[in-house]
Design a protein around this motif. Structure first.
Motif, PDB file in Angstrom:
ATOM      1  N   LYS A   5       0.824  -1.217   0.000  1.00 32.69           N
ATOM      2  CA  LYS A   5       0.000   0.000   0.000  1.00 32.69           C
ATOM      3  C   LYS A   5       0.857   1.265   0.000  1.00 32.69           C
ATOM      4  O   LYS A   5       0.353   2.352  -0.230  1.00 32.69           O
ATOM      5  N   GLU A   6       2.178   1.127   0.225  1.00 35.15           N
ATOM      6  CA  GLU A   6       3.066   2.295   0.193  1.00 35.15           C
ATOM      7  C   GLU A   6       3.690   2.503  -1.191  1.00 35.15           C
ATOM      8  O   GLU A   6       3.696   3.585  -1.727  1.00 35.15           O
ATOM      9  N   CYS A   7       4.253   1.398  -1.759  1.00 32.86           N
ATOM     10  CA  CYS A   7       5.023   1.560  -2.996  1.00 32.86           C
ATOM     11  C   CYS A   7       4.480   0.750  -4.180  1.00 32.86           C
ATOM     12  O   CYS A   7       5.064   0.764  -5.256  1.00 32.86           O
ATOM     13  N   ASN A   8       3.415   0.007  -3.969  1.00 34.03           N
ATOM     14  CA  ASN A   8       2.760  -0.777  -5.030  1.00 34.03           C
ATOM     15  C   ASN A   8       3.568  -2.006  -5.487  1.00 34.03           C
ATOM     16  O   ASN A   8       3.214  -2.640  -6.483  1.00 34.03           O
ATOM     17  N   ALA A   9       4.662  -2.339  -4.774  1.00 31.86           N
ATOM     18  CA  ALA A   9       5.412  -3.551  -5.140  1.00 31.86           C
ATOM     19  C   ALA A   9       4.567  -4.780  -4.792  1.00 31.86           C
ATOM     20  O   ALA A   9       3.671  -4.711  -3.945  1.00 31.86           O
ATOM     21  N   VAL A  10       4.870  -5.904  -5.447  1.00 26.65           N
ATOM     22  CA  VAL A  10       4.118  -7.135  -5.172  1.00 26.65           C
ATOM     23  C   VAL A  10       4.467  -7.649  -3.774  1.00 26.65           C
ATOM     24  O   VAL A  10       5.646  -7.754  -3.422  1.00 26.65           O
ATOM     25  N   VAL A  11       3.451  -7.958  -2.975  1.00 26.69           N
ATOM     26  CA  VAL A  11       3.700  -8.583  -1.666  1.00 26.69           C
ATOM     27  C   VAL A  11       3.586 -10.102  -1.868  1.00 26.69           C
ATOM     28  O   VAL A  11       4.566 -10.817  -1.810  1.00 26.69           O
ATOM     29  N   SER A  12       2.414 -10.596  -2.116  1.00 30.71           N
ATOM     30  CA  SER A  12       2.203 -12.005  -2.489  1.00 30.71           C
ATOM     31  C   SER A  12       0.721 -12.207  -2.780  1.00 30.71           C
ATOM     32  O   SER A  12      -0.017 -11.231  -2.879  1.00 30.71           O
ATOM     33  N   THR A  13       0.289 -13.462  -2.831  1.00 28.81           N
ATOM     34  CA  THR A  13      -1.135 -13.688  -3.073  1.00 28.81           C
ATOM     35  C   THR A  13      -1.889 -13.588  -1.746  1.00 28.81           C
ATOM     36  O   THR A  13      -1.300 -13.767  -0.673  1.00 28.81           O
ATOM     37  N   LYS A  14      -3.179 -13.335  -1.848  1.00 34.04           N
ATOM     38  CA  LYS A  14      -4.033 -13.227  -0.657  1.00 34.04           C
ATOM     39  C   LYS A  14      -3.978 -14.527   0.154  1.00 34.04           C
ATOM     40  O   LYS A  14      -3.841 -14.523   1.372  1.00 34.04           O
ATOM     41  N   GLU A  15      -4.031 -15.648  -0.564  1.00 39.19           N
ATOM     42  CA  GLU A  15      -4.060 -16.959   0.091  1.00 39.19           C
ATOM     43  C   GLU A  15      -2.737 -17.250   0.805  1.00 39.19           C
ATOM     44  O   GLU A  15      -2.718 -17.795   1.901  1.00 39.19           O
ATOM     45  N   HIS A  16      -1.605 -16.845   0.156  1.00 42.76           N
ATOM     46  CA  HIS A  16      -0.292 -17.069   0.753  1.00 42.76           C
ATOM     47  C   HIS A  16      -0.142 -16.269   2.050  1.00 42.76           C
ATOM     48  O   HIS A  16       0.293 -16.794   3.075  1.00 42.76           O
ATOM     49  N   LEU A  17      -0.548 -14.998   2.010  1.00 40.12           N
ATOM     50  CA  LEU A  17      -0.421 -14.144   3.195  1.00 40.12           C
ATOM     51  C   LEU A  17      -1.298 -14.655   4.343  1.00 40.12           C
ATOM     52  O   LEU A  17      -0.886 -14.647   5.501  1.00 40.12           O
ATOM     53  N   ALA A  18      -2.489 -15.126   3.990  1.00 39.34           N
ATOM     54  CA  ALA A  18      -3.388 -15.648   5.032  1.00 39.34           C
ATOM     55  C   ALA A  18      -2.777 -16.879   5.688  1.00 39.34           C
ATOM     56  O   ALA A  18      -2.836 -17.052   6.910  1.00 39.34           O
ATOM     57  N   LYS A  19      -2.134 -17.721   4.879  1.00 43.38           N
ATOM     58  CA  LYS A  19      -1.527 -18.949   5.416  1.00 43.38           C
ATOM     59  C   LYS A  19      -0.324 -18.629   6.303  1.00 43.38           C
ATOM     60  O   LYS A  19      -0.140 -19.216   7.371  1.00 43.38           O
ATOM     61  N   VAL A  20       0.485 -17.652   5.867  1.00 42.67           N
ATOM     62  CA  VAL A  20       1.655 -17.256   6.661  1.00 42.67           C
ATOM     63  C   VAL A  20       1.192 -16.729   8.031  1.00 42.67           C
ATOM     64  O   VAL A  20       1.717 -17.108   9.077  1.00 42.67           O
ATOM     65  N   LYS A  21       0.172 -15.893   8.004  1.00 45.76           N
ATOM     66  CA  LYS A  21      -0.374 -15.325   9.241  1.00 45.76           C
ATOM     67  C   LYS A  21      -0.858 -16.443  10.177  1.00 45.76           C
ATOM     68  O   LYS A  21      -0.534 -16.468  11.364  1.00 45.76           O
TER      69      LYS A  21
END
Ligand code: SF4
Ligand code: SF4
Length: 188
Positions: free
Chosen positions: A121-137
């Motif tokens: 949300k700051e620089c528009n770079a790719v973070v990852s997929t929604k599903e990947h981030l949810a799993k990491v969390k």
């Protein structure tokens, strides 16, 4: 004796064919555990891209465009090593028993799966997929010391939509730097 054996073999050849009519009929036998074409399991894959990174034949690719990640397997490049299946943390890909590679249409040589991308949300770079981030969390909160679960969950909510560089840059401002945990005294 030799004659009887020869006659027996000749009769066998007449009535019981030694080969099947493959490819005009089904193959006689597909051995269990055959290393056939790898296939994504749509319900399990989270689009993390680990399989693409470890594929030495570069048969798996990741394409991030706008808000979409496309993960593709290019079958003609695959060497059926099974590394993607071994490395996948989610049982999201597996070698199948499909071994026929010939196709009439070039498009059949690739299979793809798509995911929604999260961008910083700051620089528009790719973070990852929604599903990947949810799993990491989920994994972090499951495995972290229960005494700091709430604090870590609050930190995750602050930086989950930031890329690694922006997380680092803003860690003091957001008070998410892990240094705050070093000074805590743990009772054993
Ligand atoms: S979950 Fe498995 S199959 Fe999906 S991208 Fe990650 S490593 Fe590849
Ligand atoms: S089986 Fe090996 S070559 Fe084929 S996609 Fe998986 S890692 Fe790549």
């Amino acid at each position: 004796m030799v004659k009887i054996t020869a006659i027996k073999e000749a009769l066998k050849a007449l009535f019981k064919p030694a080969t099947t009519k493959y490819p005009h009929g089904p193959p006689s036998h597909v051995p269990p555990g055959i290393r056939g074409l790898p296939q994504f399991k749509d319900d399990n894959c989270i689009g993390c891209g680990a399989c693409a990174v470890c594929c030495s034949a570069k048969a798996i690719s990741i394409e991030d465009k706008g808000k979409t990640r496309r993960l593709s397997i290019h079958y003609p490049r695959c060497i059926f090593c099974g590394r993607c299946e071994d490395i996948c943390p989610e049982d999201g890909i597996a070698l199948s028993d499909r071994f026929e590679l010939a196709a009439y249409d070039k498009k059949e040589a690739d299979v793809s799966i798509e995911f929604k991308l999260v961008r910083c949300k700051e620089c528009n770079a790719v973070v990852s997929t929604k599903e990947h981030l949810a799993k990491v969390k989920e994994r972090i909160l499951e495995n972290i010391d229960p005494r700091i679960v709430d604090e870590v969950a609050a930190d995750l909510a602050k930086y989950e939509n930031l890329c690694v560089d922006c997380r680092r840059k803003l860690s003091y401002q957001l008070n998410t730097h892990t240094q705050k945990y070093y000074s805590q005294r743990w009772e054993t």
